[in-house]
Scaffold this motif. Structure first.
Motif, short mmCIF file in Angstrom:
data_model
loop_
_atom_site.label_atom_id
_atom_site.label_comp_id
_atom_site.label_asym_id
_atom_site.label_seq_id
_atom_site.Cartn_x
_atom_site.Cartn_y
_atom_site.Cartn_z
N LEU A 132 -4.69 8.03 2.46
CA LEU A 132 -4.41 9.44 2.67
C LEU A 132 -4.70 9.77 4.13
CD1 LEU A 132 -3.87 12.40 1.82
CD2 LEU A 132 -6.31 12.53 1.18
N VAL A 133 -3.70 10.28 4.83
CA VAL A 133 -3.87 10.70 6.22
C VAL A 133 -3.71 12.21 6.29
CG1 VAL A 133 -3.03 10.56 8.59
CG2 VAL A 133 -3.03 8.52 7.14
N ASN A 134 -4.75 12.89 6.75
CA ASN A 134 -4.72 14.34 6.90
C ASN A 134 -4.51 14.68 8.37
OD1 ASN A 134 -5.26 15.44 4.21
ND2 ASN A 134 -7.22 14.40 4.38
N ALA A 135 -3.28 15.09 8.71
CA ALA A 135 -2.94 15.37 10.10
C ALA A 135 -2.58 16.82 10.36
CB ALA A 135 -1.78 14.47 10.54
N LYS A 171 0.85 -1.20 0.00
CA LYS A 171 0.00 0.00 0.00
C LYS A 171 0.88 1.25 0.00
CE LYS A 171 -4.00 -2.07 2.32
NZ LYS A 171 -4.88 -2.00 1.13
N ARG A 172 0.40 2.28 -0.71
CA ARG A 172 1.10 3.58 -0.76
C ARG A 172 0.27 4.58 0.03
NH1 ARG A 172 1.80 6.36 -5.31
NH2 ARG A 172 3.98 6.89 -4.91
N ALA A 173 0.96 5.33 0.87
CA ALA A 173 0.26 6.26 1.75
C ALA A 173 0.88 7.65 1.68
CB ALA A 173 0.30 5.76 3.19
N VAL A 174 0.03 8.65 1.74
CA VAL A 174 0.45 10.04 1.92
C VAL A 174 0.04 10.46 3.31
CG1 VAL A 174 -0.01 12.44 1.26
CG2 VAL A 174 0.40 10.71 -0.51
N VAL A 175 0.97 11.06 4.05
CA VAL A 175 0.69 11.56 5.39
C VAL A 175 1.10 13.03 5.44
CG1 VAL A 175 1.09 11.29 7.87
CG2 VAL A 175 1.16 9.28 6.37
N THR A 176 0.16 13.90 5.77
CA THR A 176 0.49 15.32 5.92
C THR A 176 0.88 15.61 7.36
OG1 THR A 176 -1.74 16.11 6.47
CG2 THR A 176 -1.19 15.88 4.12
N ALA A 177 1.62 16.70 7.55
CA ALA A 177 2.11 17.09 8.88
C ALA A 177 2.84 15.94 9.56
CB ALA A 177 0.97 17.60 9.77
N ALA A 178 3.69 15.26 8.79
CA ALA A 178 4.40 14.09 9.29
C ALA A 178 5.70 14.44 9.99
CB ALA A 178 4.69 13.13 8.13
N GLY A 179 5.94 15.72 10.19
CA GLY A 179 7.20 16.13 10.80
C GLY A 179 7.25 15.94 12.30
N THR A 203 4.91 14.23 4.25
CA THR A 203 4.98 15.65 3.88
C THR A 203 4.86 16.53 5.12
OG1 THR A 203 2.60 16.11 3.60
CG2 THR A 203 3.74 15.01 1.77
N ASP A 204 5.41 17.71 5.00
CA ASP A 204 5.29 18.72 6.04
C ASP A 204 5.63 20.07 5.42
OD1 ASP A 204 5.23 18.48 9.35
OD2 ASP A 204 6.11 20.34 8.62
N LEU A 205 5.10 21.12 5.99
CA LEU A 205 5.45 22.46 5.50
C LEU A 205 6.94 22.69 5.66
CD1 LEU A 205 4.51 25.22 4.42
CD2 LEU A 205 4.14 25.91 6.81
N ASP A 206 7.50 22.21 6.76
CA ASP A 206 8.94 22.32 7.03
C ASP A 206 9.57 20.97 6.77
OD1 ASP A 206 11.49 22.68 7.97
OD2 ASP A 206 10.91 23.31 9.99
N ALA A 207 10.21 20.82 5.62
CA ALA A 207 10.77 19.53 5.23
C ALA A 207 11.86 19.06 6.20
CB ALA A 207 11.32 19.61 3.82
N ALA A 233 8.85 15.10 1.53
CA ALA A 233 8.65 16.24 0.65
C ALA A 233 8.00 17.39 1.41
CB ALA A 233 7.76 15.85 -0.53
N ALA A 234 8.43 18.60 1.08
CA ALA A 234 7.77 19.79 1.63
C ALA A 234 6.43 19.97 0.93
CB ALA A 234 8.64 21.02 1.42
N LEU A 235 5.41 20.31 1.70
CA LEU A 235 4.10 20.52 1.11
C LEU A 235 3.33 21.54 1.93
CD1 LEU A 235 1.89 19.83 -0.95
CD2 LEU A 235 1.13 18.02 0.61
#
Length: 248
Positions: A76-79, A8-16, A37-41, A53-55
C-alpha cells in the motif's frame, strides 16, 4: 534487477501525477499488479497495465468500498497530499482541517482498510509519503504542511511497531523539493504573490536544495520499489530521507 515485485499486488493513491504516478509506473515495470487510484480518474490515463479507479481518500465509505472490491494486497502506497503555504497566522481552521484530513487521515483510512488482509496473510509493506519538512520542520511558510507530515511519520512508526511481529512493515519516504505538477502550481503562486517571473520563482525552490537541483519523481519511486520489495524485509518504522541534502 528486474521483476523485483513479481507476484505482488499494490495499491497506489494519488497515482495520477507526480510521485504517485512515478511509483505506479515503477511498480508495473518491476512486475507488480497495480491498482492505481486518484480522485480524478482521468489523470490515470496512460498507466498501461494498471487497474485504474477513482478514489476519494477523504471518504471513509469510498475507501472501505474500494478495499472490499480490491481484495488483499501486498503493498500500500499512500501518496495523496496537499501543500499549504504560510505560517500559523495564514492558516484558517478550514485549511488546517483539510490538510490533516488529506495528508494524515487519508492514510489512516487506507491502512485501516487494507491492514486486515495483510495481517491475515502475514505479509505487507506500507509506504507513506511524508516530507523532509516533516522530519525537521525547517522550511519557512510550511506550518500546517510540516505539522501534517510530522504526523505521518508518527503514524508510520506506530503502525510499524504495533504489527512488527505479524509480517507487516511500514516506512515513510521524506522527499525534498521534487519536480511535479504540484510544484509547478506552487511556483506559479509564488511568482504571482511576489511579482516574480516564473523562472525566478522556480530558482528560489532550486536554491533551497543543497545539491542545486530539484529531485525527480522517479528517484522517489526507486526508493519506493526497494521498500515495497522483499529486499527491505528487515526494514520497518523508518523515515527515509531522499532530500538532496535538505536536512543536512
Amino acid at each position: 534487477m528486474a521483476g523485483r515485485l513479481t507476484n505482488k499486488r499494490a495499491v497506489v493513491t494519488a497515482a495520477g501525477q507526480g510521485i504517485g504516478r512515478a511509483i505506479a509506473a515503477a511498480f508495473l515495470a518491476e512486475g507488480a499488479e497495480v491498482l492505481a487510484t486518484d480522485l480524478d480518474a482521468a489523470k490515470l490515463e496512460g498507466l498501461a497495465g494498471a487497474r485504474a479507479a477513482a478514489l476519494d481518500v477523504r471518504s471513509d465509505a469510498a475507501v472501505a468500498e474500494f478495499a472490499a472490491g480490491a481484495g488483499p494486497v501486498d503493498i500500500l502506497v499512500n501518496a495523496a497530499g496537499i501543500v499549504h503555504h504560510g505560517t500559523i497566522l495564514d492558516c484558517t481552521d478550514a485549511e488546517w482541517a483539510l490538510a490533516f484530513d488529506l495528508n494524515v487521515a487519508s492514510m489512516h483510512r487506507t491502512i485501516r482498510a487494507f491492514l486486515p488482509g495483510m495481517l491475515e496473510r502475514r505479509n505487507g509493506s506500507i509506504v507513506n509519503i511524508a516530507s523532509a519538512v516533516g522530519s525537521t520542520g525547517s522550511a519557512p511558510n510550511r506550518y500546517v504542511y510540516g505539522a501534517t507530515k510530522a504526523a505521518v511519520i508518527g503514524l508510520t512508526k506506530a503502525v510499524a511497531r504495533d504489527f512488527i511481529r505479524q509480517g507487516v512493515r511500514a516506512n515513510a519516504i521524506c522527499p525534498g523539493t521534487i519536480q511535479s505538477p504540484s510544484l509547478d502550481e506552487r511556483i506559479a503562486a509564488l511568482a504571482a504573490q511576489n511579482g516574480l517571473s516564473l523562472e525566478a520563482a522556480r530558482q528560489a525552490f532550486v536554491d533551497r536544495q543543497p545539491m542545486g537541483r530539484l529531485g525527480t519523481p522517479e528517484e522517489m519511486a526507486a526508493l519506493a520499489v526497494y521498500l515495497a520489495s522483499d529486499e527491505s524485509r528487515f526494514t520497518t518504522g523508518q523515515t527515509h530521507l531522499a532530500d538532496g541534502g535538505f536536512t543536512l
